[in-house]
Design a protein around this motif. Structure first.
Motif, PDB file in Angstrom:
ATOM      1  N   MET C  37     -16.510  67.356  -5.570  1.00 48.83           N
ATOM      2  CA  MET C  37     -16.471  67.796  -4.172  1.00 48.83           C
ATOM      3  C   MET C  37     -15.075  67.702  -3.591  1.00 48.83           C
ATOM      4  SD  MET C  37     -19.899  66.403  -2.461  1.00 48.83           S
ATOM      5  CE  MET C  37     -21.467  67.115  -2.854  1.00 48.83           C
ATOM      6  N   ALA C  40     -12.962  70.444  -4.554  1.00 50.48           N
ATOM      7  CA  ALA C  40     -13.224  71.652  -3.775  1.00 50.48           C
ATOM      8  C   ALA C  40     -12.556  71.598  -2.403  1.00 50.48           C
ATOM      9  CB  ALA C  40     -14.734  71.844  -3.608  1.00 50.48           C
ATOM     10  N   MET C 125     -10.119  74.459 -12.903  1.00 49.87           N
ATOM     11  CA  MET C 125     -10.407  75.009 -11.573  1.00 49.87           C
ATOM     12  C   MET C 125      -9.175  75.003 -10.687  1.00 49.87           C
ATOM     13  SD  MET C 125     -14.095  73.270 -10.961  1.00 49.87           S
ATOM     14  CE  MET C 125     -14.324  73.687  -9.255  1.00 49.87           C
TER      15      MET C 125
END
Lengths: 65, 248, 228
Positions: C37, C40, C125
């Motif tokens: 999280m 992100a 990512m």
């Protein structure tokens, strides 16, 4: 004395504000840490003295009864 | 020899002797501080590269030096408390933390103010400034841990362990921050070499370093006296002192 | 039943901690979820430009690993302190140094090791160059072990306190900083093609020092917390 007059001392070729601010903050903090223990000690002693006096009064009252 | 140590463990004796030490040390400290301040501010010539702003050195460097030394004093007192279970060492450790934090704060703030005219910015992630910031965090951690415990004996021991861990870590932190900074050092900032300091600037600086050490000692003794009284509130000598109005 | 030797005792302790962790898989999953999280959050805060993210990726990944380690270290001794088994451990005739190491090993296996294993996913990512992933994993493996050791010092000192959660980060974040510096430096070095070996060696040296000294501080801290 390095500076010719008081204005020069305050101004310090444009650095006066910085130098004086730094010295002022330092002196302030030093005074604060010098005074803090004395205040704490006095407050504690007056509080304790008050407690002891109250205790003495209640003790003598108990003795009379 | 041993009677000295026994006396050192006796609160009334320590209270008395620290009072008579302070009676001459405190005026001497204030005199040295005032002399150093006036000398540094008025009577030294300005640095040829930094002009007058370098005068901050007379408070910045002493504060930083003594703040670091103060951590070692605190950790040493903690170690003595852990090993020999001396209550006075605990009192000393507890009393040293806020003074050290205050001196670290002075060093950081004056460093920031000095940075503005010298480097053009208030805060630089310079190796020395960053490690002083971490030192401040270490001090605040010890203070916060002490306040968190209800049982003050356990608090003293826990803080002693923490300050010893911090003492082992300080050289590592200092070295790694130094390394980190030399990796990232921006080219725009140049440091003036301090290797050749003129004697006319060195003497007031040495006087101020001495004065700050004396200041630390004075504050430590005064804090210890206040702490001693509140710990010994149930004893006769403190009660007598309270009833006599605080005169010793 | 005869008393087990110190090593056997340690292994049993380690096994017990791991079994306890496996029985509550959510506890294992939480740090990983936290990691995902927060990863992100960074593109949302910094903007999605891939090259910008890539240049920040080593620092971001290391800071998140550090934070998730910090958040889990608070709980290492908590439940054993609450139910009294920690006190039994302190009273038992086993060397506390080794028992503490078993606790730390269990903590590292369920946070640091797993974080290091899943980190390549998050590294991709954040556009971290593929060449740096090896040194990212290696630095996380070494570094999170140091973090676990240091974090347990804070956990041991605050385990007896009601509100230890915030305090523990105040106590040990300053100690985490050298690990962060060298951990992210190792990844950055790998990104620009420089050898990451020296930084990994420094992390290894820190690990050796921490294994030697931290259990002493943790053992002392636990004794203080139990006595209080």
């Amino acid at each position: 004395m390095y500076f010719q007059n008081f204005e020069q001392l305050l101004h310090m070729d444009g650095h006066g504000a910085f130098v004086w601010a730094a010295y002022a903050i330092t002196v302030f903090v030093i005074i604060a840490i010098l005074l803090a223990p004395g205040r704490r000690q006095r407050r504690f002693l007056t509080q304790l003295a008050g407690e002891l006096k109250r205790q003495r009064v209640t003790d003598s009252n108990a003795g009379e009864n | 020899m041993w009677t000295f140590f026994h006396k050192l463990g006796s609160p009334p004796w320590l209270y008395g002797i620290s009072g008579s030490i302070l009676r001459w040390l405190l005026p001497l400290t204030l005199l040295a501080l005032a002399t150093g301040l006036v000398w540094g501010l008025l009577f030294t010539a300005p640095d040829f590269r930094q002009g007058n702003s370098y005068r901050i050195i007379y408070i910045h460097v002493p504060a930083a030096v003594v703040a670091l030394a103060g951590y070692y004093v605190m950790a040493l007192a903690g170690a003595i408390n852990l090993i020999w279970k001396m209550k006075m060492a605990d009192v000393a450790m507890r009393s040293a933390a806020p003074i050290g934090a205050a001196l670290t704060f002075i060093a950081l703030v004056t460093g920031a103010i000095w940075g503005k005219p010298t480097w053009g910015t208030w805060w630089v992630w310079d190796a020395r400034i960053t490690s002083m910031l971490i030192l401040l965090f270490l001090y605040l951690g010890v203070i916060a841990l002490y306040e968190a415990f209800d049982n003050k004996e356990a608090a003293g021991k826990a803080c002693a362990v923490l300050s010893l861990v911090g003492m082992v870590n300080i050289p590592i932190i200092y070295k790694s921050v130094d390394w980190w900074y030399s990796l990232h050092q921006p080219a725009s900032i140049k440091f003036t070499g301090e290797s050749s300091i003129d004697p006319s600037m060195l003497y007031p600086l040495l006087l101020m370093i001495g004065a700050f050490y004396a200041l630390f000692t004075c504050c430590l003794l005064m804090n210890m006296r206040a702490e001693l009284l509140s710990r010994e509130a149930r004893t006769n000598w403190v009660r007598k002192l309270a009833l006599s109005g605080g005169r010793d | 039943m005869s008393a087990p030797g110190p090593l056997a005792f340690c292994l049993r302790l380690l096994r017990r901690q791991l079994i306890l962790a496996v029985r509550r898989p959510i506890e294992i999953g939480n740090p990983l979820l936290f990691f995902a999280m927060v990863v992100a959050l960074f593109p949302l805060g910094l903007g999605p430009a891939p090259d910008q993210l890539a240049s920040f990726a080593p620092g971001i990944l290391w800071i998140i690993a550090l934070l998730s380690n910090l958040l889990t270290s608070d709980a290492v001794f908590r439940s054993d302190f609450d139910d009294g088994s920690l006190e039994q451990l302190l009273l038992s005739p086993q060397p506390l140094y080794l028992s503490v190491l078993a606790y730390i090993a269990a903590h590292w296996l369920i946070t640091g090791l797993l974080l290091a294993l899943v980190s390549p996913l998050f590294a991709l990512m954040l556009n971290l160059p593929a060449g740096a992933i090896g040194s990212l994993m290696a630095s996380l493996l070494l570094g999170t072990a140091v973090l676990s050791l240091l974090g347990c010092i804070g956990a041991a000192l605050t385990v007896g306190l009601k509100r230890g959660g915030m305090l523990i980060s105040l106590l040990i974040l300053p100690l985490y900083m050298p690990v962060l510096i060298f951990g992210s430096a190792a990844v950055k070095a790998a990104v620009i093609g420089a050898p990451a070996g020296p930084y990994l060696a420094l992390l290894g040296a820190m690990l050796c020092l921490a294994i030697a000294l931290a259990p002493l501080a943790i053992a002392a801290g636990l004794r203080i917390s139990i006595d209080a």
